[in-house]
Write a protein that holds these residues in place. Structure first.
Motif, PDB file in Angstrom:
ATOM      1  N   LEU A 120      29.389  31.964  17.367  1.00 15.89           N
ATOM      2  CA  LEU A 120      29.024  30.908  18.589  1.00 15.89           C
ATOM      3  C   LEU A 120      27.894  31.167  19.087  1.00 15.89           C
ATOM      4  N   ALA A 121      26.960  30.305  19.723  1.00 20.07           N
ATOM      5  CA  ALA A 121      25.798  30.644  20.420  1.00 20.07           C
ATOM      6  C   ALA A 121      26.278  31.195  21.759  1.00 20.07           C
ATOM      7  N   PRO A 122      25.454  31.775  22.462  1.00 13.49           N
ATOM      8  CA  PRO A 122      25.898  32.092  23.976  1.00 13.49           C
ATOM      9  C   PRO A 122      25.821  30.981  24.929  1.00 13.49           C
ATOM     10  N   PHE A 123      27.183  31.005  25.432  1.00 17.25           N
ATOM     11  CA  PHE A 123      27.152  29.935  26.497  1.00 17.25           C
ATOM     12  C   PHE A 123      28.245  30.293  27.425  1.00 17.25           C
ATOM     13  N   SER A 124      28.278  29.854  28.636  1.00 15.31           N
ATOM     14  CA  SER A 124      29.268  29.971  29.626  1.00 15.31           C
ATOM     15  C   SER A 124      29.656  28.720  30.081  1.00 15.31           C
ATOM     16  N   LYS A 140      28.224  27.987  40.398  1.00 12.96           N
ATOM     17  CA  LYS A 140      27.345  29.375  40.440  1.00 12.96           C
ATOM     18  C   LYS A 140      27.725  30.606  39.577  1.00 12.96           C
ATOM     19  N   MET A 141      29.000  30.591  39.477  1.00 15.47           N
ATOM     20  CA  MET A 141      29.355  31.834  38.525  1.00 15.47           C
ATOM     21  C   MET A 141      28.745  31.652  37.087  1.00 15.47           C
ATOM     22  N   ALA A 142      28.843  30.587  36.581  1.00 19.63           N
ATOM     23  CA  ALA A 142      28.548  30.109  35.288  1.00 19.63           C
ATOM     24  C   ALA A 142      27.158  30.370  35.136  1.00 19.63           C
ATOM     25  N   ARG A 143      26.176  29.803  36.222  1.00 21.91           N
ATOM     26  CA  ARG A 143      25.022  29.887  36.022  1.00 21.91           C
ATOM     27  C   ARG A 143      24.281  31.311  36.327  1.00 21.91           C
ATOM     28  N   ALA A 144      24.916  32.141  37.253  1.00 23.45           N
ATOM     29  CA  ALA A 144      24.664  33.544  37.320  1.00 23.45           C
ATOM     30  C   ALA A 144      24.865  34.413  36.178  1.00 23.45           C
ATOM     31  N   PHE A 145      25.714  34.037  35.128  1.00 26.35           N
ATOM     32  CA  PHE A 145      25.946  34.850  33.992  1.00 26.35           C
ATOM     33  C   PHE A 145      24.821  34.870  33.136  1.00 26.35           C
ATOM     34  N   GLY A 146      23.917  33.788  33.212  1.00 30.26           N
ATOM     35  CA  GLY A 146      22.611  34.183  32.534  1.00 30.26           C
ATOM     36  C   GLY A 146      22.445  33.874  31.112  1.00 30.26           C
ATOM     37  N   SER A 200      27.070  40.293  41.201  1.00 31.63           N
ATOM     38  CA  SER A 200      26.122  40.002  42.460  1.00 31.63           C
ATOM     39  C   SER A 200      26.035  38.928  43.122  1.00 31.63           C
ATOM     40  N   ALA A 201      26.258  37.569  42.261  1.00 32.36           N
ATOM     41  CA  ALA A 201      26.387  36.360  43.012  1.00 32.36           C
ATOM     42  C   ALA A 201      27.614  36.414  43.847  1.00 32.36           C
ATOM     43  N   LEU A 202      28.711  36.960  43.895  1.00 31.13           N
ATOM     44  CA  LEU A 202      29.590  36.964  44.551  1.00 31.13           C
ATOM     45  C   LEU A 202      29.749  37.930  45.596  1.00 31.13           C
ATOM     46  N   GLY A 203      28.628  38.359  45.698  1.00 25.64           N
ATOM     47  CA  GLY A 203      28.382  39.583  47.151  1.00 25.64           C
ATOM     48  C   GLY A 203      29.351  40.735  46.707  1.00 25.64           C
ATOM     49  N   MET A 204      29.563  41.224  45.525  1.00 25.05           N
ATOM     50  CA  MET A 204      30.397  42.447  45.335  1.00 25.05           C
ATOM     51  C   MET A 204      29.575  43.603  45.218  1.00 25.05           C
ATOM     52  N   GLN A 205      28.365  43.335  44.868  1.00 23.31           N
ATOM     53  CA  GLN A 205      27.205  44.482  44.623  1.00 23.31           C
ATOM     54  C   GLN A 205      25.757  43.747  44.767  1.00 23.31           C
ATOM     55  N   GLU A 206      24.963  44.757  45.009  1.00 24.94           N
ATOM     56  CA  GLU A 206      23.429  44.197  45.396  1.00 24.94           C
ATOM     57  C   GLU A 206      22.339  44.246  44.573  1.00 24.94           C
ATOM     58  N   THR A 207      22.810  44.457  43.136  1.00 28.58           N
ATOM     59  CA  THR A 207      21.738  44.272  41.995  1.00 28.58           C
ATOM     60  C   THR A 207      21.344  42.702  42.043  1.00 28.58           C
ATOM     61  N   PRO A 208      20.263  42.833  41.625  1.00 26.27           N
ATOM     62  CA  PRO A 208      19.803  41.171  41.403  1.00 26.27           C
ATOM     63  C   PRO A 208      20.570  40.498  40.508  1.00 26.27           C
ATOM     64  N   VAL A 209      20.669  39.136  41.067  1.00 31.41           N
ATOM     65  CA  VAL A 209      21.344  38.217  39.799  1.00 31.41           C
ATOM     66  C   VAL A 209      20.401  37.719  38.719  1.00 31.41           C
ATOM     67  N   LYS A 210      20.623  37.697  37.653  1.00 35.06           N
ATOM     68  CA  LYS A 210      20.030  37.306  36.365  1.00 35.06           C
ATOM     69  C   LYS A 210      19.551  36.019  36.687  1.00 35.06           C
ATOM     70  N   THR A 211      18.201  35.833  36.411  1.00 32.98           N
ATOM     71  CA  THR A 211      17.372  34.795  36.608  1.00 32.98           C
ATOM     72  C   THR A 211      16.727  34.129  35.219  1.00 32.98           C
ATOM     73  N   GLN A 212      17.597  34.492  33.904  1.00 34.29           N
ATOM     74  CA  GLN A 212      17.108  33.701  33.149  1.00 34.29           C
ATOM     75  C   GLN A 212      17.193  32.034  32.827  1.00 34.29           C
ATOM     76  N   PRO A 213      16.118  31.628  32.298  1.00 33.55           N
ATOM     77  CA  PRO A 213      16.026  30.210  32.237  1.00 33.55           C
ATOM     78  C   PRO A 213      17.337  29.587  31.469  1.00 33.55           C
ATOM     79  N   ILE A 214      17.848  28.544  32.145  1.00 35.29           N
ATOM     80  CA  ILE A 214      19.073  27.780  31.474  1.00 35.29           C
ATOM     81  C   ILE A 214      18.582  26.602  30.754  1.00 35.29           C
ATOM     82  N   GLN A 215      18.729  26.587  29.481  1.00 30.72           N
ATOM     83  CA  GLN A 215      18.166  25.492  28.645  1.00 30.72           C
ATOM     84  C   GLN A 215      18.832  24.161  28.643  1.00 30.72           C
TER      85      GLN A 215
END
Length: 309
Positions: A120-124, A140-146, A200-215
């Protein structure tokens, strides 16, 4: 490590208050990338930097894992068995206990692969929940998965971890990546990074949220959307040779590959039933009649109606 009677889990408690995130792998016993990724999260999540609690379950379905099989000894597909039953067969009992875990959580991530027979190709993905607040959180969660593809599908599918979460009002996503009896290192590391990004997107830690483009970000509310095994079935049994690759675009009627008979004197061409992008392909050459061969994401479906973060 704490242990329920049938499900072994790792609980990491942060030093600051916050939500409870449950991350599941191994709902199917032959899906290995999630198992390795979730084990790695035990080392990657720092309690002193964590707000809330994370429960990690690398292998939900241990009986199936020990059989190197999608299903346990009762031959039930755990991903069609939720919410289960406390006094049922082994898969029903595991589903019941996993449902209790889901009900105890604030958020759910369930990781999957194509198992032994497919890649399977990577998808959320997420279900198109009727509660707009939950739906927006899932987007929000699905897009943050990157991952390059995000797919919102029917909320009517039953028996799944996401349907148990839906019924409990727990925002939930799943992800697919890899399979084919392998354990792809890039899927393992990508899954771990995706989980950390969602945290990170849920505010559980402060590392940056992934910003890879969604095709592609597609939402499809048709009744059976998201049921991968319903598409592009084999009309005959035989030796399948694909003519396409993952993430390749196809038009309805294009060749997906061929199935040849035992001696190769009968060849059946398989054509795509939809227009879109290839998300899944069967990798096990021998296929029985009516088994699925390919998953196609129909890219002409609408994108989300709101601007999700």
């Amino acid at each position: 490590m704490s242990s329920l009677s049938l499900i072994n889990s790792i609980v990491i408690t942060g030093q600051q208050p916050g939500p409870h995130l449950l991350i599941l792998g191994g709902v199917h016993g032959d899906e290995y990338e999630p198992m390795a990724a979730i084990r790695s999260l035990k080392k990657l999540i720092e309690p002193e930097e964590l707000s809330g609690k994370v429960t990690l379950v690398p292998v939900v379905n241990q009986p199936a894992y020990e059989r190197s099989s999608r299903c346990g000894p009762d031959e039930l597909d755990l991903a069609r068995t939720f919410p289960g039953a406390p006094d049922g067969s082994i898969s029903q009992q595991i589903a019941h206990q996993a449902t209790q875990l889901i009900e105890s959580a604030d958020y759910l991530i369930d990781l999957h692969t194509g198992g032994l027979i497919s890649d399977l190709a990577p998808f959320s993905g997420y279900c198109l929940h009727s509660d707009q607040t939950i739906l927006e959180t899932q987007r929000k969660m699905a897009r943050a998965f990157g991952l390059p593809v995000v797919w919102g599908t029917s909320a009517e599918l039953q028996g799944r971890s996401l349907s148990a979460a839906r019924d409990a009002g727990v925002p939930a996503i799943y992800a697919e990546w890899g399979g084919g009896s392998r354990c792809l290192p890039e899927a393992v590391s990508g899954y771990a990074a995706g989980c950390l990004s969602v945290m990170s997107a849920l505010g559980m830690q402060e590392t940056p949220v992934k910003t890879q483009p969604i095709q592609y970000h597609i939402e499809d509310n048709r009744e059976q959307s998201g049921h991968l095994q319903l598409q592009n079935h084999a009309p005959v049994s035989g030796f399948f040779e694909p003519a396409v690759k993952l993430m390749e675009t196809v038009q309805a009627g294009d060749s997906l590959g061929t199935i040849c008979s035992l001696l190769g004197d009968e060849i059946t061409t398989i054509t795509a039933s939809q227009t879109g992008v290839i998300l899944g392909l069967r990798t096990l050459p021998y296929v029985k009649q009516d088994e699925w061969l390919a998953v196609i994401l129909e890219t002409d479906r609408p994108a989300p109606s709101t601007d999700s973060p």
